[in-house]
Write an enzyme that holds these catalytic residues in place. Structure first.
Site, short mmCIF file in Angstrom:
data_model
loop_
_atom_site.label_atom_id
_atom_site.label_comp_id
_atom_site.label_asym_id
_atom_site.label_seq_id
_atom_site.Cartn_x
_atom_site.Cartn_y
_atom_site.Cartn_z
N ASN A 9 1.00 -1.13 -0.22
CA ASN A 9 0.20 -0.01 0.06
C ASN A 9 0.82 1.18 0.05
OD1 ASN A 9 -1.75 2.10 0.41
ND2 ASN A 9 -2.44 1.32 2.48
N LYS A 11 0.00 4.39 -0.39
CA LYS A 11 -0.85 5.31 0.38
C LYS A 11 -0.45 6.45 -0.47
CE LYS A 11 -0.25 3.46 4.90
NZ LYS A 11 -0.30 3.66 6.28
N HIS A 89 -9.73 0.95 5.19
CA HIS A 89 -8.43 1.38 5.94
C HIS A 89 -8.73 2.39 6.96
CE1 HIS A 89 -4.23 2.60 6.69
NE2 HIS A 89 -3.74 1.40 5.88
N GLU A 161 -4.91 -4.83 10.88
CA GLU A 161 -4.07 -3.73 10.94
C GLU A 161 -4.45 -2.68 12.35
OE1 GLU A 161 -2.22 -2.11 7.18
OE2 GLU A 161 -4.04 -1.36 7.00
N GLY A 167 2.79 2.44 11.05
CA GLY A 167 3.76 3.73 10.84
C GLY A 167 4.34 3.93 12.19
N SER A 198 3.64 -1.42 10.73
CA SER A 198 5.10 -1.56 10.88
C SER A 198 5.69 -3.16 10.32
CB SER A 198 5.46 -1.38 12.28
OG SER A 198 5.06 0.26 12.57
N GLY A 219 3.00 -0.72 4.53
CA GLY A 219 2.84 0.79 4.03
C GLY A 219 4.32 1.11 3.78
N GLY A 220 4.98 1.49 4.82
CA GLY A 220 6.27 2.30 4.49
C GLY A 220 7.30 1.37 3.73
P1 13P Z 1 3.05 0.65 7.65
O1 13P Z 1 3.60 -0.68 7.09
O2 13P Z 1 3.71 1.94 7.17
O3 13P Z 1 2.88 0.66 9.36
O4 13P Z 1 1.41 0.92 7.11
C1 13P Z 1 0.62 -0.14 7.56
C2 13P Z 1 -0.53 0.32 6.61
O5 13P Z 1 -1.19 1.00 7.09
C3 13P Z 1 -0.69 -0.58 5.30
O6 13P Z 1 -2.22 -0.45 4.92
#
Ligand code: 13P
Length: 240
Positions: A9, A11, A89, A161, A167, A198, A219-220
């Site tokens: 993702n 974002k 989300h 999640e 994050g 994370s 995410g990251g």
């Molecule tokens: P992170 O991996 O940055 O914590 O984000 C998770 C997320 O929200 C994926 O949808």
């Protein structure tokens, strides 16, 4: 052999598709789902052709079509080759006031268009840390109770999640993940569950070894193509 799903993702970030192309070279990555921003989806369909990567979106309209300024329909996504779509989300709930009823409608539109919804659920931190797991189970099951109304469970993926883990570098413990995902599987009968929050270089091996985890929503770490490729290869080895 089990396959671990890497759902990426991005974002509201841009990752140049060429960087993914370079990192993936000639290998197939048929357990990776890339969800870029709407504008970049067409670009990323290149990777679907060259490396068997699946293409996803991060959101969809709950409406079929018509006067909904700024919205993108499931039919439009299907037409450009989208096969998966994240819905519900926590960032959409927080910043765009998305409700569980809307998420349920979105899931329906996606299934009507043969797109697999990746349904996100997750709880905030609880006042008593010793009861976090228990609270998490109750919270996510009550969310799913609404979101899954009149939905064929065989057509969806559920991503757990915890909001506090997103994050934050504060990944949930294996015990916590196992408890919550086991409860989700038991009560919904869903086949595929993902963990998100994370997820990355420091914890992916441990998380991939939890039996009820079928993949991660990332995410990251997904903004780093080499890292995604490295983790994908290593998990494949671990599963052999
Ligand atoms: P992170 O991996 O940055 O914590 O984000 C998770 C997320 O929200 C994926 O949808």
């Amino acid at each position: 052999m089990k396959k671990f799903i890497f759902a990426c993702n991005f974002k509201m970030n841009v990752v140049d598709v060429e960087k993914y192309m370079e990192a993936m070279k000639d290998e197939n990555y048929d357990n990776v789902i890339i969800c870029p921003n709407f504008c970049d989806i067409r670009e990323y369909t290149k990777l679907n052709k060259s490396n068997k990567v699946f293409i996803g979106a991060q959101n969809v309209s709950e409406f079929e079509k018509g006067a909904h300024t700024g919205e993108v329909s499931a039919e439009m996504l299907a037409k450009i080759g989208v096969q998966f779509c994240i819905v519900g989300h926590s960032e959409r709930k927080k910043y765009n006031t998305e409700t569980l009823i809307q998420t349920n409608e979105k899931v329906k539109r996606l299934i009507e268009n043969n797109i697999t919804p990746i349904i996100c659920v997750g709880e905030e931190l609880y006042s008593d840390p010793t009861k976090q797991e228990e609270y998490a189970v109750r919270y996510v099951l009550s969310e799913l109770n609404e979101i899954l109304k009149d939905i064929d469970i065989n057509k969806v993926i559920i991503a757990y999640e915890p909001i506090w883990a997103i994050g934050s570098n504060n990944v949930a413990s294996s015990q916590h993940i196992k408890t919550v995902l086991s409860a989700i599987k038991k009560y919904t009968n869903v086949e595929f569950t993902l963990y998100g929050g994370s997820f990355g270089e420091k914890n992916y091996e441990e998380i991939a070894m939890i039996d009820v985890v079928d993949g991660a929503l990332i995410g990251g770490a997904s903004l780093k193509p080499e890292l995604i490729c490295k983790m994908q290869k290593r998990v494949k080895e671990l599963y052999e």
